[in-house]
Design a protein around this motif. Structure first.
Motif, PDB file in Angstrom:
ATOM      1  N   ILE A 182       0.851  -1.184   0.000  1.00  0.00           N
ATOM      2  CA  ILE A 182       0.000   0.000   0.000  1.00  0.00           C
ATOM      3  C   ILE A 182       0.891   1.241   0.000  1.00  0.00           C
ATOM      4  N   LYS A 183       0.570   2.166  -0.856  1.00  0.00           N
ATOM      5  CA  LYS A 183       1.321   3.426  -0.944  1.00  0.00           C
ATOM      6  C   LYS A 183       0.506   4.529  -0.270  1.00  0.00           C
ATOM      7  N   ILE A 184       1.165   5.277   0.618  1.00  0.00           N
ATOM      8  CA  ILE A 184       0.518   6.375   1.336  1.00  0.00           C
ATOM      9  C   ILE A 184       1.095   7.700   0.837  1.00  0.00           C
ATOM     10  N   THR A 185       0.214   8.630   0.476  1.00  0.00           N
ATOM     11  CA  THR A 185       0.631   9.961   0.027  1.00  0.00           C
ATOM     12  C   THR A 185      -0.168  11.004   0.801  1.00  0.00           C
ATOM     13  N   TRP A 186       0.535  12.044   1.269  1.00  0.00           N
ATOM     14  CA  TRP A 186      -0.112  13.136   2.014  1.00  0.00           C
ATOM     15  C   TRP A 186      -0.119  14.411   1.170  1.00  0.00           C
ATOM     16  N   GLU A 233       0.087  29.878   8.790  1.00  0.00           N
ATOM     17  CA  GLU A 233       0.013  29.474   7.373  1.00  0.00           C
ATOM     18  C   GLU A 233      -0.060  27.963   7.194  1.00  0.00           C
ATOM     19  N   ASP A 234       0.133  27.200   8.275  1.00  0.00           N
ATOM     20  CA  ASP A 234      -0.020  25.754   8.192  1.00  0.00           C
ATOM     21  C   ASP A 234      -1.485  25.328   8.278  1.00  0.00           C
ATOM     22  N   SER A 235      -2.378  26.280   8.497  1.00  0.00           N
ATOM     23  CA  SER A 235      -3.804  25.963   8.487  1.00  0.00           C
ATOM     24  C   SER A 235      -4.221  25.537   7.085  1.00  0.00           C
ATOM     25  N   GLY A 236      -5.163  24.613   6.990  1.00  0.00           N
ATOM     26  CA  GLY A 236      -5.653  24.171   5.693  1.00  0.00           C
ATOM     27  C   GLY A 236      -6.174  22.749   5.755  1.00  0.00           C
ATOM     28  N   GLU A 237      -6.514  22.211   4.591  1.00  0.00           N
ATOM     29  CA  GLU A 237      -7.037  20.846   4.490  1.00  0.00           C
ATOM     30  C   GLU A 237      -5.893  19.880   4.186  1.00  0.00           C
ATOM     31  N   TYR A 238      -5.751  18.870   5.022  1.00  0.00           N
ATOM     32  CA  TYR A 238      -4.738  17.836   4.836  1.00  0.00           C
ATOM     33  C   TYR A 238      -5.433  16.547   4.377  1.00  0.00           C
ATOM     34  N   ILE A 239      -4.900  15.948   3.326  1.00  0.00           N
ATOM     35  CA  ILE A 239      -5.518  14.767   2.709  1.00  0.00           C
ATOM     36  C   ILE A 239      -4.538  13.608   2.751  1.00  0.00           C
ATOM     37  N   CYS A 240      -5.026  12.429   3.146  1.00  0.00           N
ATOM     38  CA  CYS A 240      -4.240  11.195   3.103  1.00  0.00           C
ATOM     39  C   CYS A 240      -4.825  10.308   2.018  1.00  0.00           C
ATOM     40  N   LYS A 241      -3.972   9.840   1.110  1.00  0.00           N
ATOM     41  CA  LYS A 241      -4.389   8.969   0.015  1.00  0.00           C
ATOM     42  C   LYS A 241      -3.702   7.619   0.169  1.00  0.00           C
ATOM     43  N   ALA A 242      -4.504   6.560   0.214  1.00  0.00           N
ATOM     44  CA  ALA A 242      -3.986   5.189   0.304  1.00  0.00           C
ATOM     45  C   ALA A 242      -4.362   4.460  -0.980  1.00  0.00           C
ATOM     46  N   GLU A 243      -3.395   3.773  -1.600  1.00  0.00           N
ATOM     47  CA  GLU A 243      -3.704   3.071  -2.841  1.00  0.00           C
ATOM     48  C   GLU A 243      -2.848   1.818  -2.988  1.00  0.00           C
ATOM     49  N   ASN A 244      -3.433   0.820  -3.627  1.00  0.00           N
ATOM     50  CA  ASN A 244      -2.726  -0.385  -4.041  1.00  0.00           C
ATOM     51  C   ASN A 244      -3.280  -0.823  -5.393  1.00  0.00           C
ATOM     52  N   ASP A 245      -2.878  -2.014  -5.859  1.00  0.00           N
ATOM     53  CA  ASP A 245      -3.330  -2.469  -7.172  1.00  0.00           C
ATOM     54  C   ASP A 245      -4.847  -2.617  -7.239  1.00  0.00           C
ATOM     55  N   ALA A 246      -5.483  -2.851  -6.089  1.00  0.00           N
ATOM     56  CA  ALA A 246      -6.907  -3.171  -6.085  1.00  0.00           C
ATOM     57  C   ALA A 246      -7.798  -1.936  -5.952  1.00  0.00           C
ATOM     58  N   GLY A 247      -7.257  -0.806  -5.576  1.00  0.00           N
ATOM     59  CA  GLY A 247      -8.081   0.383  -5.433  1.00  0.00           C
ATOM     60  C   GLY A 247      -7.423   1.432  -4.574  1.00  0.00           C
ATOM     61  N   LYS A 248      -8.151   2.503  -4.315  1.00  0.00           N
ATOM     62  CA  LYS A 248      -7.607   3.596  -3.519  1.00  0.00           C
ATOM     63  C   LYS A 248      -8.719   4.224  -2.690  1.00  0.00           C
ATOM     64  N   ASP A 249      -8.314   4.990  -1.691  1.00  0.00           N
ATOM     65  CA  ASP A 249      -9.252   5.660  -0.800  1.00  0.00           C
ATOM     66  C   ASP A 249      -8.581   6.918  -0.270  1.00  0.00           C
ATOM     67  N   ILE A 250      -9.368   7.916   0.070  1.00  0.00           N
ATOM     68  CA  ILE A 250      -8.818   9.153   0.639  1.00  0.00           C
ATOM     69  C   ILE A 250      -9.647   9.563   1.850  1.00  0.00           C
ATOM     70  N   CYS A 251      -9.002  10.287   2.754  1.00  0.00           N
ATOM     71  CA  CYS A 251      -9.706  10.926   3.859  1.00  0.00           C
ATOM     72  C   CYS A 251      -8.989  12.238   4.148  1.00  0.00           C
ATOM     73  N   SER A 252      -9.666  13.145   4.820  1.00  0.00           N
ATOM     74  CA  SER A 252      -9.086  14.474   5.009  1.00  0.00           C
ATOM     75  C   SER A 252      -9.431  15.032   6.383  1.00  0.00           C
ATOM     76  N   SER A 253      -8.673  16.057   6.759  1.00  0.00           N
ATOM     77  CA  SER A 253      -8.889  16.758   8.016  1.00  0.00           C
ATOM     78  C   SER A 253      -8.536  18.227   7.820  1.00  0.00           C
ATOM     79  N   VAL A 254      -9.352  19.101   8.373  1.00  0.00           N
ATOM     80  CA  VAL A 254      -9.081  20.539   8.303  1.00  0.00           C
ATOM     81  C   VAL A 254      -8.337  20.950   9.573  1.00  0.00           C
ATOM     82  N   VAL A 255      -7.110  21.448   9.389  1.00  0.00           N
ATOM     83  CA  VAL A 255      -6.270  21.870  10.513  1.00  0.00           C
ATOM     84  C   VAL A 255      -6.341  23.396  10.638  1.00  0.00           C
ATOM     85  N   THR A 256      -6.653  23.859  11.827  1.00  0.00           N
ATOM     86  CA  THR A 256      -6.700  25.292  12.097  1.00  0.00           C
ATOM     87  C   THR A 256      -5.643  25.636  13.144  1.00  0.00           C
TER      88      THR A 256
END
Length: 562
Positions: free
Chosen positions: A306-310, A342-365
């Protein structure tokens, strides 16, 4: 003169906290060997099989992450078995640990399933040269006129002519039965990894005396045509098709063929890859104090690798001093240090492998705690005056403001008015009197912190004589001193009068006001100095007077007789 300091740090050599464990696998399986290393960084890790160094290729992957050394082998073969060594080195030394990989091969039965990944794509399985033996009551049966033995096209046949003919003649009056048989050992077909939603085909081919009964099983459960499962059996072939497979379809599939003479089975393992998905998603929001840190964590499931990308606001984040990224034991973590607004914003985590992918996010203030850039000071005020207590606060709004006097809350009223305009906060007190005297406190808060300032506010005190001037008698030519002690709010102005005329300093008259003591000194007293003297004290709060008489005694000599 220059002074040099030498710092000496003791390096810790590598140590294996967890060593390689011995592993037994079937040919075609995927195997992972792991060891946990600690010691002073940097540490380099090398894997060896025998005396050969192992390097990454299509079937082998070597990684070392946060002290975890991993060797992954896909599709192991009999030649993959042997002794494996993990060598860890740093500037302080090196350490090794060992583990054994045992690979077992199995022969397959006469029923040969063929498995394909996708419709129209076939997979072939090759078997080594086979030798067969037949036994009766534990004794080997040699080929003879009585026992006809053959092995052709992977079909082993035993035709016990005399015995079978006699038995079958009594029951069915038929020709000898062709027995189906199992080989001495079974071959487990390689685990087949397929993607979700694929169509999977199993094909079983067999020979034997009819009638034949063919059944398909998943584990111990018999499969029947229906839904996403379809079974078709021809004369000597049976097909099992699974449509739109899911991870739950993974398992051992078996084809069982039976007749009156016996039964044989053959199995194949199906593994449907599980798409990458979040078992535990990121918290929807994170509130962080400026200068602190933010840690975002989520749990991921799915078939490795599984590959994780932020990402932050659609910009990919890379490992750095600012961002620390890890993915261990299904837990993906992003650590952001020394956060600023300036580090405030939306942070997204993307998980993917050969079978599919999924994302989730969090708003950091990121918010900054409030702090005073200007505070109100202690003060003395005039009675019946309007008083303003004002301060300036900086930080991340919105703010909550609380005013307190002598530990009791102050609210807007006819007597008090609270105002907030941008960064300026003020409390107005109208017609200040003795009841308003006390300690005033302003507390400002936001979501991440608070600040406080406090001061005393008192009424200005009019002058008051603690000691008044006293009557004095003096002879002509003498010296007199009037003194008075005064208290009150500073600044206080003191003046002297004689018979309502202001006393002016000259060579014989001196006036001072030191340490709240007012002094009038008159030298070389003359008759003109006789009279009533006033000491007058004045400040912003009022004015006070006290008086005393100076009596001059004695005769002056006629001129020329002195």
């Amino acid at each position: 003169m220059s002074i040099f300091f030498l710092s000496v740090f003791e390096l810790e050599p590598p140590t294996f906290v967890k060593k390689i464990e011995n592993v037994t696998a079937l040919a075609g399986d995927s195997v992972t060997l792991q060891a946990v290393v600690k010691g002073s960084e940097p540490i380099s890790v090398t894997w060896m099989k025998g005396k050969d160094i192992i390097k990454d290729d299509n079937n082998v992957r070597v990684t070392f992450d946060h002290g975890l050394a991993t060797l992954q082998i896909t599709g192991v073969q009999l030649s993959s078995g042997g002794k494996y060594t993990c060598v860890a080195e740093n500037d302080a030394g090196s350490q090794s640990c060992f583990g054994e990989l045992a690979v077992k091969g199995q022969w397959r039965s006469a029923v040969v399933p063929a498995v394909s990944h996708l419709r129209g794509e076939e997979i072939s399985f090759c078997t080594p040269e086979l030798k067969t033996k037949w036994f009766k009551d534990g004794k080997t049966l040699p080929a003879s006129k009585k026992y006809r033995i053959s092995f052709k096209n992977n079909i082993a046949q035993l035709n016990p002519v005399a015995l079978l003919c006699a038995q079958q003649s009594q029951k069915h009056n038929s020709t000898p039965v062709l027995l189906m048989c199992s080989f001495l050992s079974f071959f487990s077909l390689p685990t087949d990894h397929v993607l979700p939603a694929s169509t999977v085909h199993f094909k079983g081919m067999f020979k034997g005396t009819t009638p034949l009964t063919v059944k398909w099983f998943k584990g111990d459960t018999e499969l029947l045509t229906g839904g996403s499962c379809y079974i078709m059996t021809e004369a000597l072939t049976s097909y099992l098709e699974l449509y739109a497979v899911k991870p739950s379809d993974s398992g051992k599939y078996t084809c069982k063929v039976s007749n009156v003479a016996g039964s044989v089975t053959c199995s194949a393992n199906l593994f449907v890859k599980e798409p990458a998905a979040f078992k535990e998603k990121l918290e929807p929001t994170h509130l962080v104090k400026k200068g602190g840190y933010a840690e975002l964590a989520c749990e991921v499931t799915g078939t490795p690798e599984i590959k994780i990308t932020w990402f932050k606001d659609d910009r990919e984040l890379k490992e750095s001093d600012k961002y620390r990224i890890s993915f261990t034991k299904s837990l993906a973590i992003l650590h952001v240090s020394e956060v600023d607004t300036e580090d405030s914003g939306e942070y997204i985590c993307k998980a993917e492998n050969d079978a599919g992918k999924d994302i989730c996010s969090s708003v950091v203030t990121v918010k900054e705690s409030p702090y005073f850039s200007k505070e109100f000071q202690s003060m003395e005020v005039l009675k019946d005056s309007d008083v303003v207590l004002e301060c300036e606060v900086l930080g991340t709004p919105p703010f909550e403001v609380f005013w307190v006097k002598d530990d009791k809350p102050v609210r807007s009223s006819k007597k008090h008015r609270i105002s907030i305009e941008k960064s300026l906060i003020s409390l107005h007190v109208f017609r200040f009197d003795a009841s308003d005297v006390g300690e005033y406190e302003c507390r400002v808060t936001n979501d991440v912190g608070s600040c406080l300032c406090r001061s005393e506010v008192t009424l200005k005190e009019p002058p008051q004589f603690l000691k008044k001037i006293e009557n004095i008698s003096s002879l002509r030519g003498g010296t007199v001193v009037f003194q008075a002690a005064i208290k009150g709010s500073l600044p206080i102005t003191v003046s002297w009068l004689k018979d309502n005329d202001e006393v002016i300093e000259d060579n014989n008259i001196k006036m001072t006001f030191v340490n709240n003591v007012a002094t009038l000194m008159v030298r070389s007293i003359e008759l003109k100095h006789d009279g009533k003297y006033f000491c007058q004290a004045k400040n912003e709060a009022g004015i006070q007077r006290c008086s005393a008489l100076l009596t001059v005694k004695g005769w002056s000599y006629p001129e020329g007789l002195q």
